[in-house]
Motif scaffolding. Structure first.
Motif, PDB file in Angstrom:
ATOM      1  N   ALA A  80       0.833  -1.195   0.000  1.00  0.00           N
ATOM      2  CA  ALA A  80       0.000   0.000   0.000  1.00  0.00           C
ATOM      3  C   ALA A  80       0.869   1.246   0.000  1.00  0.00           C
ATOM      4  N   SER A  81       0.431   2.241  -0.732  1.00  0.00           N
ATOM      5  CA  SER A  81       1.167   3.500  -0.765  1.00  0.00           C
ATOM      6  C   SER A  81       0.190   4.654  -0.961  1.00  0.00           C
ATOM      7  N   ALA A  82       0.611   5.822  -0.568  1.00  0.00           N
ATOM      8  CA  ALA A  82      -0.142   7.055  -0.776  1.00  0.00           C
ATOM      9  C   ALA A  82      -1.479   7.077  -0.048  1.00  0.00           C
ATOM     10  N   PHE A  83      -1.598   6.282   1.015  1.00  0.00           N
ATOM     11  CA  PHE A  83      -2.816   6.363   1.813  1.00  0.00           C
ATOM     12  C   PHE A  83      -2.759   7.584   2.715  1.00  0.00           C
ATOM     13  N   THR A  84      -3.908   8.177   2.953  1.00  0.00           N
ATOM     14  CA  THR A  84      -3.983   9.373   3.785  1.00  0.00           C
ATOM     15  C   THR A  84      -3.714   9.066   5.248  1.00  0.00           C
ATOM     16  N   LEU A  85      -4.229   7.922   5.701  1.00  0.00           N
ATOM     17  CA  LEU A  85      -4.114   7.546   7.096  1.00  0.00           C
ATOM     18  C   LEU A  85      -3.043   6.476   7.281  1.00  0.00           C
ATOM     19  N   PRO A  86      -2.542   6.312   8.497  1.00  0.00           N
ATOM     20  CA  PRO A  86      -1.566   5.239   8.747  1.00  0.00           C
ATOM     21  C   PRO A  86      -2.165   3.872   8.480  1.00  0.00           C
ATOM     22  N   PRO A  87      -1.342   2.875   8.207  1.00  0.00           N
ATOM     23  CA  PRO A  87      -1.851   1.534   7.881  1.00  0.00           C
ATOM     24  C   PRO A  87      -2.760   0.944   8.951  1.00  0.00           C
ATOM     25  N   SER A  88      -2.530   1.316  10.203  1.00  0.00           N
ATOM     26  CA  SER A  88      -3.325   0.744  11.297  1.00  0.00           C
ATOM     27  C   SER A  88      -4.779   1.180  11.255  1.00  0.00           C
ATOM     28  N   TYR A  89      -5.127   2.120  10.383  1.00  0.00           N
ATOM     29  CA  TYR A  89      -6.514   2.544  10.242  1.00  0.00           C
ATOM     30  C   TYR A  89      -7.284   1.686   9.241  1.00  0.00           C
ATOM     31  N   TYR A  90      -6.591   0.857   8.492  1.00  0.00           N
ATOM     32  CA  TYR A  90      -7.225   0.146   7.391  1.00  0.00           C
ATOM     33  C   TYR A  90      -7.404  -1.334   7.703  1.00  0.00           C
ATOM     34  N   SER A  91      -8.611  -1.798   7.531  1.00  0.00           N
ATOM     35  CA  SER A  91      -8.865  -3.233   7.487  1.00  0.00           C
ATOM     36  C   SER A  91      -8.614  -3.691   6.053  1.00  0.00           C
ATOM     37  N   MET A  92      -7.981  -4.862   5.894  1.00  0.00           N
ATOM     38  CA  MET A  92      -7.564  -5.319   4.585  1.00  0.00           C
ATOM     39  C   MET A  92      -8.236  -6.627   4.222  1.00  0.00           C
ATOM     40  N   GLY A  93      -8.542  -6.779   2.947  1.00  0.00           N
ATOM     41  CA  GLY A  93      -9.165  -8.013   2.484  1.00  0.00           C
ATOM     42  C   GLY A  93      -8.512  -8.543   1.233  1.00  0.00           C
ATOM     43  N   TRP A  94      -8.644  -9.839   1.047  1.00  0.00           N
ATOM     44  CA  TRP A  94      -8.241 -10.493  -0.200  1.00  0.00           C
ATOM     45  C   TRP A  94      -9.481 -11.097  -0.854  1.00  0.00           C
ATOM     46  N   PHE A  95      -9.606 -10.857  -2.128  1.00  0.00           N
ATOM     47  CA  PHE A  95     -10.722 -11.367  -2.907  1.00  0.00           C
ATOM     48  C   PHE A  95     -10.167 -12.075  -4.139  1.00  0.00           C
ATOM     49  N   ARG A  96     -10.986 -12.872  -4.778  1.00  0.00           N
ATOM     50  CA  ARG A  96     -10.565 -13.507  -6.014  1.00  0.00           C
ATOM     51  C   ARG A  96     -11.739 -13.588  -6.975  1.00  0.00           C
ATOM     52  N   GLN A  97     -11.409 -13.644  -8.247  1.00  0.00           N
ATOM     53  CA  GLN A  97     -12.436 -13.744  -9.274  1.00  0.00           C
ATOM     54  C   GLN A  97     -11.933 -14.650 -10.392  1.00  0.00           C
ATOM     55  N   ALA A  98     -12.664 -15.737 -10.585  1.00  0.00           N
ATOM     56  CA  ALA A  98     -12.364 -16.666 -11.661  1.00  0.00           C
ATOM     57  C   ALA A  98     -13.167 -16.271 -12.895  1.00  0.00           C
ATOM     58  N   PRO A  99     -12.732 -16.676 -14.086  1.00  0.00           N
ATOM     59  CA  PRO A  99     -13.466 -16.327 -15.311  1.00  0.00           C
ATOM     60  C   PRO A  99     -14.924 -16.767 -15.233  1.00  0.00           C
ATOM     61  N   GLY A 100     -15.812 -15.839 -15.532  1.00  0.00           N
ATOM     62  CA  GLY A 100     -17.228 -16.153 -15.530  1.00  0.00           C
ATOM     63  C   GLY A 100     -17.870 -16.244 -14.163  1.00  0.00           C
TER      64      GLY A 100
END
Length: 126
Positions: free
Chosen positions: A22-42
């Motif tokens: 992550a870069s150029a975020f306004t707030l420190p990293p500790s303010y952000y909850s993070m997620g991983w998502f995925r998308q398969a074709p179709g």
């Protein structure tokens, strides 16, 4: 800005480690909850895993629980997703996402996330 890396081609049963810088975020990293998502074709985008802003709470989709592990290093502004025991059905583009709208936990709903990376391809095939 979120930039994923670490994807690639791996055989069934193999492992990969995805990173999300992550870069150029306004707030420190500790303010952000993070997620991983995925998308398969179709297919629709699917929530895979998430980690709360305090690095205390994690959640996983049933399809990956016990095989994937999420972690974060706020000092490096980076979130990781360790993918183990990979299966062909794990093949997808994997995205990381960030939000400041979720407190005290993390969620796997894409609508709750405001910032998204471009994705990294993971292909599981023999």
């Amino acid at each position: 800005q979120l930039v994923e890396s670490g994807g690639g081609l791996v055989q069934p049963g193999g492992s990969l480690r995805l990173s999300c810088a992550a870069s150029a975020f306004t707030l420190p990293p500790s303010y952000y909850s993070m997620g991983w998502f995925r998308q398969a074709p179709g297919e629709e985008r699917e929530g895979v895993s998430c980690i709360d802003s305090n690095n205390e709470i994690t959640n996983y989709a049933d399809s990956v629980r016990g095989r994937f592990a999420v972690s974060r290093d706020n000092a490096k502004n980076t979130v990781y997703l360790q993918l183990n025991s990979l299966k062909p059905e794990d093949t997808a583009v994997y995205f990381c996402a960030a939000t400041t709208r979720v407190f005290g936990t993390c969620v796997l709903r894409s609508d709750d996330y405001d910032y998204w990376g471009q994705g990294t391809q993971v292909t599981v095939s023999s």
